[in-house]
Write an enzyme that holds these catalytic residues in place. Structure first.
Site, PDB file in Angstrom:
ATOM      1  N   ASP A  49       0.851  -1.189   0.000  1.00 10.65           N
ATOM      2  CA  ASP A  49       0.000   0.000   0.000  1.00 10.65           C
ATOM      3  C   ASP A  49       0.887   1.239   0.000  1.00 10.65           C
ATOM      4  O   ASP A  49       2.013   1.202   0.519  1.00 10.65           O
ATOM      5  CB  ASP A  49      -0.907   0.027   1.235  1.00 10.65           C
ATOM      6  CG  ASP A  49      -2.174   0.829   1.005  1.00 10.65           C
ATOM      7  OD1 ASP A  49      -3.235   0.204   0.832  1.00 10.65           O
ATOM      8  OD2 ASP A  49      -2.098   2.074   0.979  1.00 10.65           O
ATOM      9  N   TYR A 166     -12.418   5.030 -15.686  1.00 13.04           N
ATOM     10  CA  TYR A 166     -12.549   3.902 -14.756  1.00 13.04           C
ATOM     11  C   TYR A 166     -13.086   2.658 -15.459  1.00 13.04           C
ATOM     12  O   TYR A 166     -12.474   1.578 -15.381  1.00 13.04           O
ATOM     13  CB  TYR A 166     -13.466   4.293 -13.596  1.00 13.04           C
ATOM     14  CG  TYR A 166     -13.640   3.211 -12.554  1.00 13.04           C
ATOM     15  CD1 TYR A 166     -12.641   2.933 -11.637  1.00 13.04           C
ATOM     16  CD2 TYR A 166     -14.820   2.466 -12.478  1.00 13.04           C
ATOM     17  CE1 TYR A 166     -12.791   1.942 -10.681  1.00 13.04           C
ATOM     18  CE2 TYR A 166     -14.981   1.473 -11.528  1.00 13.04           C
ATOM     19  CZ  TYR A 166     -13.971   1.214 -10.625  1.00 13.04           C
ATOM     20  OH  TYR A 166     -14.127   0.231  -9.690  1.00 13.04           O
ATOM     21  N   THR A 201     -18.452  -0.880   1.022  1.00 13.07           N
ATOM     22  CA  THR A 201     -17.151  -0.724   1.670  1.00 13.07           C
ATOM     23  C   THR A 201     -17.189   0.553   2.508  1.00 13.07           C
ATOM     24  O   THR A 201     -18.105   1.364   2.376  1.00 13.07           O
ATOM     25  CB  THR A 201     -16.037  -0.614   0.620  1.00 13.07           C
ATOM     26  OG1 THR A 201     -16.269   0.565  -0.172  1.00 13.07           O
ATOM     27  CG2 THR A 201     -16.012  -1.838  -0.282  1.00 13.07           C
TER      28      THR A 201
END
Length: 284
Positions: A49, A166, A201
């Site tokens: 990350d 996207y 999420t």
């Protein structure tokens, strides 16, 4: 869906890399859930990350559950960083068996709001990063006698959602996986794509109004939203020997949304929202 408490040691002794393995805050996003489940099933997971502290929180959760993981901070759009991630995974475990290309960002909706640099950034983070990670992972997997690569795409790459970069980037991720599956299958390397649908999420909870969440549930044939653990379970299956004869597939994890036609979705939503006491939120 609650966090899994029962695990099957399908991945015992395997070495894995998960990109985007952190989640901002205390919640559990897709990358964190994937990493935690792979570790729960026995894999030793490299948590990649840009935000090391976010990845460290994922590691702490894995450690508390008795799993094995370590963190790596860097930029998956940089070739040298991707090489480093693979080298460190191999240095820690002696091999690489699993790669999950999970990291991703979105883009502005309107064409006139998307400048070239913004478009390039989305393509780089979502697609270029997967190519770079795969390029460095494949030799390590060949040395290990095979492996499993899973790209996390989106149903936005299967059905138009009005995104300029996207959707195309996510569609290309699936095609990239198919190409690598064909090119490297003889080396025992399987490459598949998971396409999340309406997944709840921490990020989605922050940006989506309740009315839109109600609508998402209404048009889904199952009538529910998914969560990060639904995606993690699909990834764990594809990463395991249970999926040994599966490669090059695009697996929607979407509650059936991509299988329903627009007219059917309209009537499903109309009927459910009419009976839902909370539909006033759609007009707020």
């Amino acid at each position: 869906m609650p966090q899994p408490t029962k695990f099957y040691p399908r991945l015992k002794g395997r070495s894995a890399i998960v990109t985007g393995a952190g989640t901002q805050g205390d919640g559990i996003g897709t990358g964190r859930a994937i990493a935690m489940l792979l570790a729960g099933e026995g894999a030793h997971v490299a948590l990649v990350d840009r935000d090391r502290e976010s990845a460290e929180e994922t590691r702490r959760r894995i450690d508390a559950a008795g799993g094995q993981a370590f963190t790596l901070a860097g930029d998956v759009t940089v070739d040298a960083d991707c090489r480093h991630f693979v080298e460190q995974a191999v240095a820690h475990t002696g091999r690489l068996d699993i790669l999950v290309n999970n990291v991703g960002i979105s883009d502005p909706v309107a064409l006139d709001a998307a400048d070239e640099s913004g478009w390039t950034r989305v393509i780089d983070v979502n697609l270029k990063s997967a190519m770079l990670m795969i390029r460095h992972a494949v030799p390590a997997m060949k040395a290990a006698g095979g492996g499993s690569i899973v790209n996390i795409s989106s149903i936005a790459g299967m059905r138009a959602h009005g995104s300029i970069a996207y959707g195309p980037s996510k569609a290309a991720m699936a095609q990239l996986a198919a190409e690598i599956a064909v090119l490297h299958g003889r080396y025992g390397i399987r490459v598949n794509t998971v396409a999340p649908g309406h997944i709840m999420t921490p990020h989605a909870m922050h940006v989506l109004p309740e009315g839109l969440r109600t609508l998402r549930r209404a048009i889904a044939p199952l009538g529910i939203e998914g969560d990060a653990w639904d995606i993690a379970r699909a990834v764990a299956f594809l990463a395991s020997d249970d999926a040994r004869f599966i490669t090059g597939v695009l697996l929607p994890v979407d509650g059936g949304v991509t299988r329903i036609g627009p007219i059917a979705a309209h009537f499903l939503a109309e009927a459910e929202l009419a009976a839902d006491a909370g539909t006033e939120g759609l007009n707020q």
